[in-house]
Design an enzyme around this catalytic site. Structure first.
Site, mmCIF file in Angstrom:
data_model
loop_
_atom_site.group_PDB
_atom_site.id
_atom_site.type_symbol
_atom_site.label_atom_id
_atom_site.label_comp_id
_atom_site.label_asym_id
_atom_site.label_seq_id
_atom_site.Cartn_x
_atom_site.Cartn_y
_atom_site.Cartn_z
ATOM 1 N N ALA A 80 88.396 -47.271 -7.180
ATOM 2 C CA ALA A 80 86.935 -47.182 -7.090
ATOM 3 C C ALA A 80 86.229 -47.002 -8.448
ATOM 4 O O ALA A 80 85.314 -47.774 -8.780
ATOM 5 C CB ALA A 80 86.561 -46.050 -6.119
ATOM 6 N N LYS A 138 92.614 -45.700 0.782
ATOM 7 C CA LYS A 138 93.617 -46.732 1.041
ATOM 8 C C LYS A 138 94.278 -46.560 2.404
ATOM 9 O O LYS A 138 94.593 -45.439 2.797
ATOM 10 C CB LYS A 138 94.649 -46.681 -0.093
ATOM 11 C CG LYS A 138 95.775 -47.671 -0.022
ATOM 12 C CD LYS A 138 95.337 -49.093 0.155
ATOM 13 C CE LYS A 138 94.311 -49.558 -0.849
ATOM 14 N NZ LYS A 138 93.627 -50.840 -0.431
ATOM 15 N N ASP A 184 87.536 -43.854 -1.828
ATOM 16 C CA ASP A 184 86.593 -44.923 -2.161
ATOM 17 C C ASP A 184 85.171 -44.582 -1.759
ATOM 18 O O ASP A 184 84.217 -45.152 -2.277
ATOM 19 C CB ASP A 184 87.031 -46.231 -1.503
ATOM 20 C CG ASP A 184 88.189 -46.821 -2.276
ATOM 21 O OD1 ASP A 184 89.303 -46.301 -2.152
ATOM 22 O OD2 ASP A 184 87.960 -47.773 -3.050
ATOM 23 N N ARG A 201 83.440 -56.373 -3.548
ATOM 24 C CA ARG A 201 84.247 -55.555 -2.611
ATOM 25 C C ARG A 201 83.293 -54.564 -1.926
ATOM 26 O O ARG A 201 82.424 -53.998 -2.590
ATOM 27 C CB ARG A 201 85.390 -54.802 -3.329
ATOM 28 C CG ARG A 201 86.558 -55.716 -3.705
ATOM 29 C CD ARG A 201 87.788 -54.939 -4.134
ATOM 30 N NE ARG A 201 88.579 -54.459 -3.012
ATOM 31 C CZ ARG A 201 89.620 -53.629 -3.132
ATOM 32 N NH1 ARG A 201 89.984 -53.193 -4.316
ATOM 33 N NH2 ARG A 201 90.301 -53.249 -2.074
HETATM 34 O O1 MRU Z 1 92.365 -51.359 -2.769
HETATM 35 P P1 MRU Z 1 92.414 -50.453 -3.969
HETATM 36 O O2 MRU Z 1 93.695 -50.509 -4.710
HETATM 37 O O3 MRU Z 1 91.190 -50.650 -4.836
HETATM 38 O O4 MRU Z 1 92.293 -48.991 -3.339
HETATM 39 C C1 MRU Z 1 92.271 -47.909 -4.214
HETATM 40 C C2 MRU Z 1 92.247 -46.607 -3.519
HETATM 41 O O5 MRU Z 1 92.239 -46.526 -2.314
HETATM 42 C C3 MRU Z 1 92.144 -45.379 -4.385
HETATM 43 O O6 MRU Z 1 92.732 -44.288 -3.755
HETATM 44 C C4 MRU Z 1 90.666 -45.058 -4.658
HETATM 45 O O7 MRU Z 1 89.959 -46.178 -5.063
HETATM 46 C C5 MRU Z 1 90.524 -43.985 -5.679
HETATM 47 S S1 MRU Z 1 91.008 -44.501 -7.297
HETATM 48 C C6 MRU Z 1 90.687 -43.172 -8.324
#
Ligand code: MRU
Length: 347
Positions: free
Chosen positions: A50, A249, A238, A91
């Site tokens: 994120a 995730k 996120d 996204r």
């Molecule tokens: O699909 P992604 O790899 O962008 O998902 C990332 C995550 O779910 C992380 O846990 C979240 O973005 C936090 S990153 C500090």
């Protein structure tokens, strides 16, 4: 550890991204010199996580401003506005994307009349956000030390480290700071199907940092918690809704349920930029669905029959009742989350 630079703005003409799809085998940087290719890189997850997505789109605004190559500020402003609209579609779930764009607009002084000054003001606003991101992550890590034992075994999901931010990371930043503070750190790393951010990225970062860890399949968390003296789960997020529900995730929700059953504290690391004052509850968060191939293929190898149907949500919503605390750069918020999260924005 070698310095990881996931995002850079190069010569006012390109955003350079470390291609996270190629790790851990290859360290490859790609330059993106227009908004369409930069947006596609976010959708394709060249850059992900994120906070990293937020900084990338913010530099996208700077790129659009310089690319306009005009002395007419209204032309430059229109190019920036067009880029903003385009990047917002790259996204949907990480609120940092929208937050970072809004921050850049808010930071540029209104009185600027010169096009070149306007371009520089945007770039400088993004540079400030990038520096702030590192300070924020460190603050999250230091606040977390109050709840991290001196001899600690974590379970961590996805990748939340220097690759997912400008440096340190959120949940992985907690693990890194615990290590730097001299705590005895052990980490079980969820591999994180389907895109394997855990085994490919988190394990790579932990190896670089020299932190003891073992990769596990996502489905092993129950067995690991019942046999391996896990002290705490730490995950990133996120988007945090104002009632404390958290989008992260896919697989985070399962991990939280298993943690509750085993009495293992479950902490979410969240910069305030990930807390969405416009979202009341988790059910209001848009959960991205991604292509079937992420599940049916591993690299070039097919692991499911041709033509089958797949449901591939990239995130899930963990209800607030499973979360022990939300660790922000302003401190740890405990239940009831409605009050604690709202209070963060009053000061
Ligand atoms: O699909 P992604 O790899 O962008 O998902 C990332 C995550 O779910 C992380 O846990 C979240 O973005 C936090 S990153 C500090």
């Amino acid at each position: 550890m070698r310095k990881i630079t996931p995002i850079e703005f190069i010569d006012s003409s390109a955003v350079r991204l470390l291609d996270q799809r190629m790790l851990p085998a290859d360290v490859v940087y790609n330059n993106y010199s227009n908004i369409e290719s930069l947006s596609q890189a976010i959708t394709d997850m060249v850059v992900r996580g994120a906070p990293a997505i937020g900084i990338t789109v913010a530099y996208g605004l700077a790129l659009a401003a310089f690319n306009a190559k005009s002395n007419d500020i209204s032309v430059v402003k229109q190019a920036v506005q067009d880029a903003d609209s385009y990047l917002r579609k790259s996204r949907p779930t990480a609120v940092n994307l929208f937050w970072a764009l809004d921050q850049v607009h808010a930071a540029v002084p209104e009185g600027i009349t010169d096009a070149a000054d306007y371009c520089k003001a945007i770039e400088s606003a993004v540079d400030t956000l990038a520096v702030l991101d590192i300070e924020t992550n460190k603050a999250i890590g230091y606040h977390a030390m109050a709840v991290v034992p001196d001899d600690v075994t974590f379970i961590h999901h996805c990748n939340t480290g220097s690759l997912a931010t400008m440096e340190y990371g959120t949940a992985l930043g907690i693990i890194r700071i615990a290590h730097e503070e001299g705590k005895k750190v052990n980490v079980f790393v969820d591999e994180t199907r389907p895109r394997l951010q855990g085994s490919k990225l988190t394990s790579w970062e932990l190896k670089e940092l020299g932190i003891d860890h073992r990769v596990i399949v996502d489905g092993a968390s129950g067995h690991v918690m019942s046999t391996q003296n896990v002290d705490m789960c730490v995950v990133g997020c996120d988007r945090v809704a104002m009632n404390g529900d958290v989008a992260n995730k896919i697989g985070t929700y399962n991990l939280a349920i298993v943690a509750k059953e085993h009495g293992v504290p479950f902490y979410v690391a969240a910069p305030t930029s990930t807390i969405d004052q416009g979202t009341a509850k988790g059910g209001d968060i848009a959960v991205e669905e991604r292509a079937a191939q992420e599940i049916t293929m591993i690299g070039s190898e097919r692991i499911a029959p041709e033509g089958i149907d797949v449901f591939n949500p990239a995130f899930d919503i963990t209800p607030a009742k499973f979360i022990s605390g939300i660790i922000t750069e302003k401190g740890i918020v405990y239940p009831p989350y409605e009050e604690g999260l709202a209070a963060l924005f009053k000061s």
